[in-house]
Design a protein around this motif. Structure first.
Motif, PDB file in Angstrom:
ATOM      1  N   ILE A  97       0.239   8.463  -8.098  1.00 19.63           N
ATOM      2  CA  ILE A  97      -0.549   7.489  -7.207  1.00 19.63           C
ATOM      3  C   ILE A  97      -0.610   8.015  -5.282  1.00 19.63           C
ATOM      4  O   ILE A  97      -1.987   8.305  -5.359  1.00 19.63           O
ATOM      5  CB  ILE A  97      -0.348   5.355  -6.781  1.00 19.63           C
ATOM      6  CG1 ILE A  97      -0.146   4.883  -7.684  1.00 19.63           C
ATOM      7  CG2 ILE A  97      -0.627   5.328  -5.963  1.00 19.63           C
ATOM      8  CD1 ILE A  97       1.089   3.984  -8.100  1.00 19.63           C
ATOM      9  N   ARG A  98       0.295   8.193  -4.721  1.00 26.20           N
ATOM     10  CA  ARG A  98       0.258   9.137  -3.637  1.00 26.20           C
ATOM     11  C   ARG A  98      -0.988  10.309  -3.908  1.00 26.20           C
ATOM     12  O   ARG A  98      -1.799  10.559  -3.070  1.00 26.20           O
ATOM     13  CB  ARG A  98       1.274   9.777  -2.959  1.00 26.20           C
ATOM     14  CG  ARG A  98       1.779   8.759  -2.040  1.00 26.20           C
ATOM     15  CD  ARG A  98       3.047   8.978  -1.698  1.00 26.20           C
ATOM     16  NE  ARG A  98       3.792  10.210  -2.325  1.00 26.20           N
ATOM     17  CZ  ARG A  98       5.273  10.767  -1.087  1.00 26.20           C
ATOM     18  NH1 ARG A  98       5.370  10.134  -0.287  1.00 26.20           N
ATOM     19  NH2 ARG A  98       5.513  11.858  -1.929  1.00 26.20           N
ATOM     20  N   ILE A 145      -4.919   8.965  -4.277  1.00 32.04           N
ATOM     21  CA  ILE A 145      -5.049   8.659  -2.821  1.00 32.04           C
ATOM     22  C   ILE A 145      -5.703  10.065  -2.002  1.00 32.04           C
ATOM     23  O   ILE A 145      -6.712  10.142  -1.563  1.00 32.04           O
ATOM     24  CB  ILE A 145      -4.580   8.409  -2.434  1.00 32.04           C
ATOM     25  CG1 ILE A 145      -3.772   6.427  -3.153  1.00 32.04           C
ATOM     26  CG2 ILE A 145      -4.508   7.435  -0.873  1.00 32.04           C
ATOM     27  CD1 ILE A 145      -2.419   5.830  -2.350  1.00 32.04           C
ATOM     28  N   LEU A 167      -8.063   7.170  -5.297  1.00 30.98           N
ATOM     29  CA  LEU A 167      -8.262   6.327  -5.330  1.00 30.98           C
ATOM     30  C   LEU A 167      -8.578   5.837  -3.975  1.00 30.98           C
ATOM     31  O   LEU A 167      -7.694   6.861  -2.105  1.00 30.98           O
ATOM     32  CB  LEU A 167      -6.539   6.067  -5.806  1.00 30.98           C
ATOM     33  CG  LEU A 167      -6.334   5.694  -7.154  1.00 30.98           C
ATOM     34  CD1 LEU A 167      -4.771   5.248  -7.607  1.00 30.98           C
ATOM     35  CD2 LEU A 167      -6.850   4.904  -7.385  1.00 30.98           C
ATOM     36  N   PRO A 168      -8.186   5.026  -3.438  1.00 27.48           N
ATOM     37  CA  PRO A 168      -8.517   4.432  -1.972  1.00 27.48           C
ATOM     38  C   PRO A 168      -7.035   4.255  -1.588  1.00 27.48           C
ATOM     39  O   PRO A 168      -6.136   3.781  -1.766  1.00 27.48           O
ATOM     40  CB  PRO A 168      -9.101   2.950  -1.704  1.00 27.48           C
ATOM     41  CG  PRO A 168      -9.013   2.064  -3.466  1.00 27.48           C
ATOM     42  CD  PRO A 168      -8.873   3.447  -4.603  1.00 27.48           C
ATOM     43  N   THR A 169      -7.150   4.345  -0.363  1.00 25.73           N
ATOM     44  CA  THR A 169      -5.364   4.547   0.895  1.00 25.73           C
ATOM     45  C   THR A 169      -5.084   3.372   0.888  1.00 25.73           C
ATOM     46  O   THR A 169      -3.379   2.615   0.613  1.00 25.73           O
ATOM     47  CB  THR A 169      -5.868   4.696   2.442  1.00 25.73           C
ATOM     48  OG1 THR A 169      -7.043   3.519   3.384  1.00 25.73           O
ATOM     49  CG2 THR A 169      -6.440   6.594   2.296  1.00 25.73           C
ATOM     50  N   ASP A 170      -5.623   1.834   1.094  1.00 27.86           N
ATOM     51  CA  ASP A 170      -4.766   1.053   0.680  1.00 27.86           C
ATOM     52  C   ASP A 170      -5.334   0.094  -0.672  1.00 27.86           C
ATOM     53  O   ASP A 170      -4.846  -0.982  -1.545  1.00 27.86           O
ATOM     54  CB  ASP A 170      -6.152  -0.237   1.168  1.00 27.86           C
ATOM     55  CG  ASP A 170      -7.216  -0.245   0.673  1.00 27.86           C
ATOM     56  OD1 ASP A 170      -7.995  -0.012   0.249  1.00 27.86           O
ATOM     57  OD2 ASP A 170      -8.111  -1.136   1.398  1.00 27.86           O
ATOM     58  N   TRP A 171      -4.977   1.210  -2.023  1.00 28.79           N
ATOM     59  CA  TRP A 171      -4.996   0.503  -3.540  1.00 28.79           C
ATOM     60  C   TRP A 171      -3.979  -0.171  -3.295  1.00 28.79           C
ATOM     61  O   TRP A 171      -2.534   0.079  -2.778  1.00 28.79           O
ATOM     62  CB  TRP A 171      -5.380   1.807  -4.050  1.00 28.79           C
ATOM     63  CG  TRP A 171      -5.024   1.497  -5.626  1.00 28.79           C
ATOM     64  CD1 TRP A 171      -6.418   1.136  -6.173  1.00 28.79           C
ATOM     65  CD2 TRP A 171      -3.989   1.325  -6.298  1.00 28.79           C
ATOM     66  NE1 TRP A 171      -6.698   0.984  -7.445  1.00 28.79           N
ATOM     67  CE2 TRP A 171      -5.065   1.121  -8.206  1.00 28.79           C
ATOM     68  CE3 TRP A 171      -3.029   1.484  -6.673  1.00 28.79           C
ATOM     69  CZ2 TRP A 171      -4.631   1.225  -9.352  1.00 28.79           C
ATOM     70  CZ3 TRP A 171      -2.211   1.964  -8.037  1.00 28.79           C
ATOM     71  CH2 TRP A 171      -2.926   1.191  -9.305  1.00 28.79           C
ATOM     72  N   THR A 221       0.713  -0.912   0.598  1.00 29.21           N
ATOM     73  CA  THR A 221      -0.036   0.129   0.129  1.00 29.21           C
ATOM     74  C   THR A 221       0.772   1.787   0.370  1.00 29.21           C
ATOM     75  O   THR A 221       2.201   1.228   0.219  1.00 29.21           O
ATOM     76  CB  THR A 221      -1.200   0.106   1.274  1.00 29.21           C
ATOM     77  OG1 THR A 221      -0.294  -0.193   2.366  1.00 29.21           O
ATOM     78  CG2 THR A 221      -1.399  -1.741   1.601  1.00 29.21           C
ATOM     79  N   ALA A 222       0.216   2.361  -0.679  1.00 30.28           N
ATOM     80  CA  ALA A 222       1.176   3.907  -0.448  1.00 30.28           C
ATOM     81  C   ALA A 222       1.889   3.992   0.837  1.00 30.28           C
ATOM     82  O   ALA A 222       3.567   4.498   1.017  1.00 30.28           O
ATOM     83  CB  ALA A 222      -0.058   4.908  -1.259  1.00 30.28           C
TER      84      ALA A 222
END
Length: 675
Positions: free
Chosen positions: A67-68, A71, A76-80, A7-8
């Protein structure tokens, strides 16, 4: 290497990611739209970070930042899930190498980012060889990029900002000396924009300095380094160049002066004049230019075993050079070593040859040429000194005795002389003194002049002359007793000075082939070869074909034979024959306009002349712009403009001209020479 999903929150940008350009890092809109639409196409490359539970992204930093951002905006969801390949890295240096190698695959990675990444890798222990292996680049490429990365800070900053180009940065990086870089950078900043060139930077840093390069060739790079000197090669020079920076120019000049003094002492010894004076410049004429009237050419003497050995070595050198050109490796290498040894021994014998100077006030100039070779020339101290030496000396009483028969001095002693003979060497030395020709240049002049005379004989007005000349020459050679056959100016057809050991060098052959005379000569010979008198295999039929031809055609064939029989001569002392001058006079080709139909200046011919001689010849024919520009050019760069200037006018080199006069005076010269 394993592939995992993160995850990010479990990732961060690695401090060893080589990308530093803020514009590229912050321009993410297009990448964000792509990830949002189709997902992450390529996985990131990560490594465990020391002192942290997170993994560092060392390849794919822009994708991770995109990606960050997605999010953070809730797109995008935090657990993408983020796919990443995990590398277990042994050292930070290895990590930087891999990051740089990966960066090379991205077309938008700036060159200076790669350079900084490589520099950081070396600071953490990676060698240039290791970096080259990992990145798949040559060791030269790696060293060049490391040198650019190590530029003095303000110069590298200007390169990153785009104030200077990569070529300009390379010019500053020609040396690793930051002090020299900064001094040049300071001077560069005061230049007008139009003068901020790569050549100017090299000039400011004394990289490829002509004076230093000339002295280095003279002293020898190996000898300079052995004395503690440093010559730093320019990493960015082309393969064929040997450009660099002499770090201790003072030491180089000391070594050059010491070697020059050795040359002067050698000349004093060879002339047997302990008080021989030397000057650094040629004498100047009243209205400018070199006062050539004051120049003299001394006689050179080789005696005893040296003379025999020198003649052998010169013949041997021709054969060795022939073998070296045609041999396969490693035989060619062995032959090249023999050639070098042969030349070295010839040079040693030349160094021992006695120099005979006439009585009087004489001095010498010893100058270092662009090639690093020494040019020694001899001059009368003044016109008064020359005149005094040339005045007839009072007769001295001699003992009574039988008076010997007076023998006229033979003419053109060098024409049929063997290679390396004293007559040939003396004539070639005189030609160098008068025109600056090398030994090869003299042979080119002789071969080209013969080709001109051949073409004239076989031309519209020469065939009948050629016929008569051939008959006269053969008759005189075969039946004349006590004559000097060199005065005939044509060899017997049984031997050829174009055959070994007199084979034409490739340079001589090329020079002849460039002339209009050669084109005319070979075209006419092609007609003769195609005729039945030559092409017919049956000799009886061939002779019948010859007999059936017209008198005019037979004269044409006889003129061709006369041309084949011609010896090589030149309008040079030792190579000049009055009979060849007379032939040209008979054919009414005794002016430069006619000779220019047979020959024209070429770059190859002008290259035979030293730089000073080129400029002296061309000066009256140059336009003002070229005349101003010429002194600033390299020696090789002066060839083309000089050739162009001489092509525009009716000019023929003096060595190719013919000394024409009234037939009676020429006949008298022939008679005196033959008696």
């Amino acid at each position: 290497m394993t592939v995992r999903t993160f995850t990010a929150a479990q990732l961060d940008v690695s401090p060893f990611n080589v990308r530093k350009d803020r514009r590229a890092i912050e321009s993410l809109a297009g990448l964000e739209a792509s990830i949002l639409r189709v997902g992450l196409i390529l996985p990131l490359a990560v490594h465990p970070m020391k002192g942290s539970k997170k993994h560092g992204v060392f390849d794919g930093g822009r994708r991770f930042r995109a990606i960050r951002n997605l999010i953070g905006r809730g797109d995008l969801p935090t657990d993408w899930p983020i796919d990443a390949s995990v590398r277990e890295i042994e050292s930070e240096a290895q990590l930087l190498e891999i990051s740089s190698a990966a960066g090379l695959l991205h077309v938008d990675l700036l060159p200076w980012e790669v350079m900084e990444g490589l520099r950081r890798a070396t600071k953490r222990g990676a060698t240039p060889e290791e970096i080259a292996e990992v990145t798949g680049q040559s060791i030269t490429w790696v060293r060049q990029h490391l040198r650019l990365a190590d530029l003095a800070e303000p110069i590298f900053a200007a390169y990153v900002a785009g104030t200077i180009t990569q070529d300009q940065a390379r010019a500053f990086a020609a040396t690793a000396d930051h002090q020299l870089q900064l001094a040049a950078w300071d001077a560069y900043g005061h230049l007008p924009t139009w003068d901020k060139t790569v050549a100017k930077i090299h000039l400011l840093m004394k990289v490829g300095d002509r004076e230093d390069q000339r002295l280095l060739r003279f002293v020898g790079e190996q000898e300079f380094r052995a004395a503690g000197g440093v010559f730093e090669l320019d990493l960015f020079a082309e393969a064929a160049e040997h450009r660099g920076h002499v770090v201790q120019p003072g030491l180089l000049r000391e070594l050059a002066e010491a070697k020059l003094e050795g040359v002067r002492e050698s000349l004093r010894r060879r002339t047997d004049r302990a008080d021989l004076r030397f000057a650094v410049e040629y004498p100047q004429a009243r209205y400018g230019g070199v006062d050539r009237d004051l120049e003299l050419v001394p006689a050179l003497h080789t005696t005893g075993a040296d003379a025999t050995r020198l003649a052998y070595l010169i013949d041997e050198l021709v054969e060795l050079e022939y073998q070296a050109k045609r041999a396969e490796e490693p035989a060619a290498t062995a032959a090249a070593v023999e050639v070098a040894d042969c030349r070295k021994e010839i040079a040693a014998i030349e160094e021992r040859r006695a120099i005979e100077l006439p009585e009087g006030d004489i001095y010498a100039t010893v100058l270092i040429e662009e090639s690093g070779q020494i040019e020694a020339r001899w001059w009368w101290a003044s016109h008064k000194a020359k005149k005094a030496a040339e005045e007839p000396q009072p007769e001295r009483l001699v003992s009574a005795g039988p008076i010997g028969e007076t023998v006229a001095a033979p003419i053109a002693l060098a024409v049929d002389a063997g290679q390396g003979s004293a007559n040939q060497q003396q004539a070639d030395h005189a030609a160098k003194g008068e025109h600056g020709f090398t030994q090869e240049g003299v042979q080119i002049v002789r071969a080209v002049r013969r080709e001109m005379l051949r073409a004239a004989l076989i031309g519209d007005y020469g065939c009948e002359i050629g016929h008569d000349y051939l008959i006269w020459g053969l008759l005189r050679r075969e039946l004349g007793e006590g004559h000097d056959h060199r005065a005939i100016g044509a060899r017997g057809l049984a031997r050829s000075d174009d055959a070994p050991p007199f084979t034409m060098h490739d340079a001589v052959r090329r020079a002849v082939a460039e002339t209009p005379a050669h084109a005319a000569w070979t075209a006419q010979l092609a007609q003769l070869r195609a005729h039945a008198a030559v092409a017919e295999r049956d000799p009886v039929a061939a002779f019948a074909a010859f007999r059936d031809e017209t008198a005019e055609w037979k004269e044409f064939a006889a003129a061709a034979v006369a041309g084949m029989a011609l010896a090589r001569t030149a309008n040079l002392d030792g190579y000049r024959l009055p009979i060849h001058d007379h032939l040209i006079w008979e054919m009414s080709l005794d002016d430069d306009a006619a000779l220019r139909e047979l020959w024209e200046p070429t770059d190859g011919f002008i290259a035979l002349l030293p730089r000073a001689k080129r400029q002296e010849i061309a000066d009256p024919h140059l336009d003002e712009a070229t005349r101003r520009k010429l002194p600033g050019l390299k020696a090789a760069e002066t060839i083309a403009p000089v050739t162009r200037a001489l092509k525009r006018v009716c000019w023929v080199h003096p060595a190719l001209q013919f000394q024409t006069s009234e037939p009676a005076s020429i006949a008298a010269e022939l008679g005196e020479a033959a008696e």
